[in-house]
Each structure stands twice: as C-alpha cells, then as structure tokens.
Design a protein around this motif. Structure first.
Motif, short mmCIF file in Angstrom:
data_model
loop_
_atom_site.label_atom_id
_atom_site.label_comp_id
_atom_site.label_asym_id
_atom_site.label_seq_id
_atom_site.Cartn_x
_atom_site.Cartn_y
_atom_site.Cartn_z
N ARG A 63 0.86 -1.20 0.00
CA ARG A 63 0.00 0.00 0.00
C ARG A 63 0.89 1.24 0.00
O ARG A 63 0.62 2.23 -0.72
CB ARG A 63 -0.95 0.00 1.20
CG ARG A 63 -1.92 -1.16 1.26
CD ARG A 63 -3.11 -0.88 2.19
NE ARG A 63 -2.70 -0.40 3.49
CZ ARG A 63 -2.34 -1.19 4.50
NH1 ARG A 63 -2.29 -2.52 4.32
NH2 ARG A 63 -1.99 -0.68 5.66
N ALA A 105 2.40 1.76 -3.50
CA ALA A 105 1.43 2.33 -4.44
C ALA A 105 1.28 3.83 -4.22
O ALA A 105 1.28 4.63 -5.17
CB ALA A 105 0.08 1.62 -4.28
N TYR A 143 2.45 6.82 -6.92
CA TYR A 143 1.49 7.81 -7.43
C TYR A 143 1.94 9.22 -7.08
O TYR A 143 1.91 10.12 -7.92
CB TYR A 143 0.10 7.55 -6.83
CG TYR A 143 -0.98 8.44 -7.40
CD1 TYR A 143 -1.35 9.62 -6.76
CD2 TYR A 143 -1.62 8.12 -8.59
CE1 TYR A 143 -2.33 10.46 -7.28
CE2 TYR A 143 -2.60 8.94 -9.14
CZ TYR A 143 -2.95 10.12 -8.47
OH TYR A 143 -3.91 10.94 -9.01
N MET A 159 -2.64 0.01 -10.26
CA MET A 159 -1.25 -0.31 -10.63
C MET A 159 -1.04 -1.83 -10.60
O MET A 159 -1.86 -2.57 -10.04
CB MET A 159 -0.28 0.33 -9.62
CG MET A 159 -0.35 1.84 -9.60
SD MET A 159 0.78 2.48 -8.35
CE MET A 159 0.41 4.23 -8.48
N ILE A 197 1.98 -4.34 -9.36
CA ILE A 197 3.25 -4.41 -8.64
C ILE A 197 3.68 -5.87 -8.55
O ILE A 197 2.98 -6.70 -7.95
CB ILE A 197 3.14 -3.76 -7.25
CG1 ILE A 197 2.80 -2.27 -7.39
CG2 ILE A 197 4.45 -3.96 -6.46
CD1 ILE A 197 2.64 -1.52 -6.09
N PRO A 252 -2.93 -3.04 -6.69
CA PRO A 252 -3.49 -2.03 -5.79
C PRO A 252 -4.33 -1.01 -6.56
O PRO A 252 -3.97 -0.60 -7.65
CB PRO A 252 -2.26 -1.36 -5.18
CG PRO A 252 -1.12 -1.69 -6.07
CD PRO A 252 -1.50 -2.83 -6.94
N LEU A 284 -5.97 2.80 -5.92
CA LEU A 284 -5.84 3.93 -4.99
C LEU A 284 -7.20 4.53 -4.68
O LEU A 284 -8.06 4.65 -5.55
CB LEU A 284 -4.94 5.00 -5.61
CG LEU A 284 -3.53 4.54 -6.01
CD1 LEU A 284 -2.77 5.68 -6.67
CD2 LEU A 284 -2.77 3.98 -4.83
N VAL A 305 -5.67 2.52 0.17
CA VAL A 305 -5.37 1.66 -0.98
C VAL A 305 -6.12 0.34 -0.80
O VAL A 305 -6.12 -0.23 0.31
CB VAL A 305 -3.86 1.38 -1.11
CG1 VAL A 305 -3.56 0.63 -2.42
CG2 VAL A 305 -3.06 2.69 -1.07
N VAL A 330 -6.10 -3.39 -2.18
CA VAL A 330 -5.18 -4.27 -2.92
C VAL A 330 -5.80 -5.63 -3.18
O VAL A 330 -6.30 -6.28 -2.25
CB VAL A 330 -3.86 -4.47 -2.15
CG1 VAL A 330 -2.85 -5.26 -3.01
CG2 VAL A 330 -3.24 -3.14 -1.71
#
Ligand SMILES: N[C@H](CCC[C@H](N)C(=O)O)C(=O)O
Length: 280
Positions: free
Chosen positions: A79, A82, A86, A96, A98, A107, A109, A119, A121
């Motif tokens: 988290r 992310a 950003y 995103m 990851i 994740p 946002l 976040v 996820v």
C-alpha cells in the motif's frame, strides 16, 4: 542514497527506489537490512523495501525483513509503495500492477483531493495445500490441526498468501504469551521456511482482533498478509463471514474474500519522512 520512511498501521519500512538510483556495492542486502532496520543503531523499521524495474509490471517490490531474510510479499508495504509511486514515482495510475515474489498484485488507490487516502489491494488467492504453505506432513490442507508445543496442544490453521501464516484462535489475544510462543512457532520444524504467526480473537462474524508475531521481524503493529490469512482461516473454521474488519494493534484493515477466490485488503498508507543513506 535517498530513502522514504513509510508505514501501514505502524508496520514500518525503509523504502528505497532503485528505479531512480543505484544500490551501493560493498554490502549484501541482508546485512544492509539488519543495519538500517536496527531501532537504535539504524533508521529503525520492520523491513527494507526495494523497488526495481519490472518487465511485466509497473515495478518489482523486493521485501527484506529486519533480520535480513527475504519475504515473498508484504501487504502493508505494497500500500505504501502504491502511494509512493502515485505521489512521487510519476505513475499517475489509480490501478497499478506491482510484481512481487508472490506474483503480481493489483493495488487500487482511493484518492481524496489528489492525495492517496487509502489503498485497496487485490492480494491474490490463498494457498491451502500443506506443501504450498510450505509445511511438512501428509498432503491436504491444515485446518484446526493439533500442534504440541512444550506440553501444550494448540490447534493451527495454515494459509499462504505467498508467504506462510500459522493462525491460532484464542479466547483473548491480550492473554497470549506472544513473546514466548511467537518465536517457537515461527521457527517450528513443521515450517521449513519458518512462518508468520497470528493469534486471533473472534469478536463476531465480521470483526476480529489479531496480534502478530512476524517471520523475520518479530512483533509488529500490523500484518496485511496476516490479516488476509486470518480471514481465510476464520471462514474455513466457520468463525467469520467473508468480509471482516481485522483490528490489529496499529489499526484496522478491511479484508474481503470474494467469490473470485481473491483476497482484497483495504487500508491506509503513510509517508513519515525522507532522508539520505550515506553511500559508504
Ligand atoms: N515478515 C513477513 C513479511 C512482511 C509481511 C507483513 N508485514 C505484511 O504486511 O504482510 C514474512 O517474512 O513473510
């Protein structure tokens, strides 16, 4: 070398972006993690999180525990990563990808006034087969299995979220001997790659309280993968429903085990300060 000090519900990390800078030579990652995570002689953290370029995702997140061991995944850290990508990493995407050693996590946002407020996820699917935890013993899942420790019998449920978790349900988490039992379960020979340990008190079918002893880090204020493992174990033992507020010492995570078999974790991410690590 620049670093950011970040945390998710008090589970704190030293974040170093190696997409933008080189890791200095001369010291291996385990030694660096132990030195930098030391609460008095270093910056102090539960772990070191390194960001690398990835051919298949926005970034590859590498997680090194404060004892120098590498973990497959870290929910609170992802988290924070992310949020960092950003707000500082130039990745202006609300969703995103990851890459981690446990697979590619997604994740999403939650933005407020252009800042990352929380976040959510997609943590992927839980692994329940013993050999996938990994755990020694016959094939099958590990649900409420007796484990004898110093003459006491505990009933454990084992879940992997890419990293191993041993979940125990107790009447009162405050009464648990976390510092006595935690390390003995973490290093129990049944777990060839050791394990994270969650002690869980069920408040009702949609709320639990958890205290965590983490593999490679000891007692932490929160554990995202552990919160996911807790809800999987709660459902498998018919103690909870599939959407649960997990109350940890550092705060609360919302965990959902959806019909697609994916776990979704929602919680905050904070950046505390940035600094420079002298390059020896
Ligand atoms: N100590 C864990 C990694 C960090 C997991 C935890 N901090 C989380 O938020 O998921 C392990 O060795 O598996």
């Amino acid at each position: 070398m620049q670093f950011f000090k970040v945390h998710g519900l008090g589970n704190d990390f030293i974040l170093v972006d190696l997409v933008k800078q080189e890791w200095p030579g001369g010291e291996n990652l385990s030694e660096s993690a132990r030195r930098l995570c030391h609460r008095q002689f270093g910056i102090g953290a539960d772990g070191l999180v390194l960001l690398h370029p990835s051919p298949r995702a926005d970034v590859f997140m590498q997680v090194i525990n404060s004892d120098g061991s590498e973990a497959e995944m870290c929910g609170n850290a992802i988290r924070c990563v992310a949020k960092y990508l950003y707000e500082r990493g130039g990745i202006k995407k609300e969703v995103m990808h990851i890459e981690t050693r446990a697979g590619v996590m997604v994740p999403r946002l939650v933005l407020e006034n252009g800042r990352v407020a929380a976040v959510r996820v997609d943590m992927g699917i839980p692994r329940l087969e013993r050999q996938d935890i990994p755990m020694i013993g016959p094939p099958g899942s590990v649900i409420k299995e007796p484990l004898v420790l110093e003459g006491q019998t505990f009933h454990i449920t084992a879940v992997s979220m890419g990293n191993p978790h041993c979940v125990l349900f107790v009447p009162d988490v405050e009464q648990v001997d976390l510092y006595g039992l935690g390390p003995k379960l973490e290093k129990h020979p049944l777990f060839p790659r050791k394990t994270n340990v969650e002690f869980v008190q069920v408040l009702n079918r949609s709320e639990v309280r958890v205290r965590v002893w983490e593999r490679g880090a000891g007692p932490t204020l929160a554990c995202g993968t552990g919160a996911c493992a807790t809800v999987v174990a709660g459902v498998l033992n018919n103690y909870t429903d599939r959407e649960v507020k997990v109350h940890l010492p550092g705060g609360t995570l919302l965990i959902e085990w959806k019909e697609d078999n994916h776990l979704y974790m929602t919680g905050p991410a904070e950046e505390i300060f940035c600094g420079q690590i002298p390059c020896s």
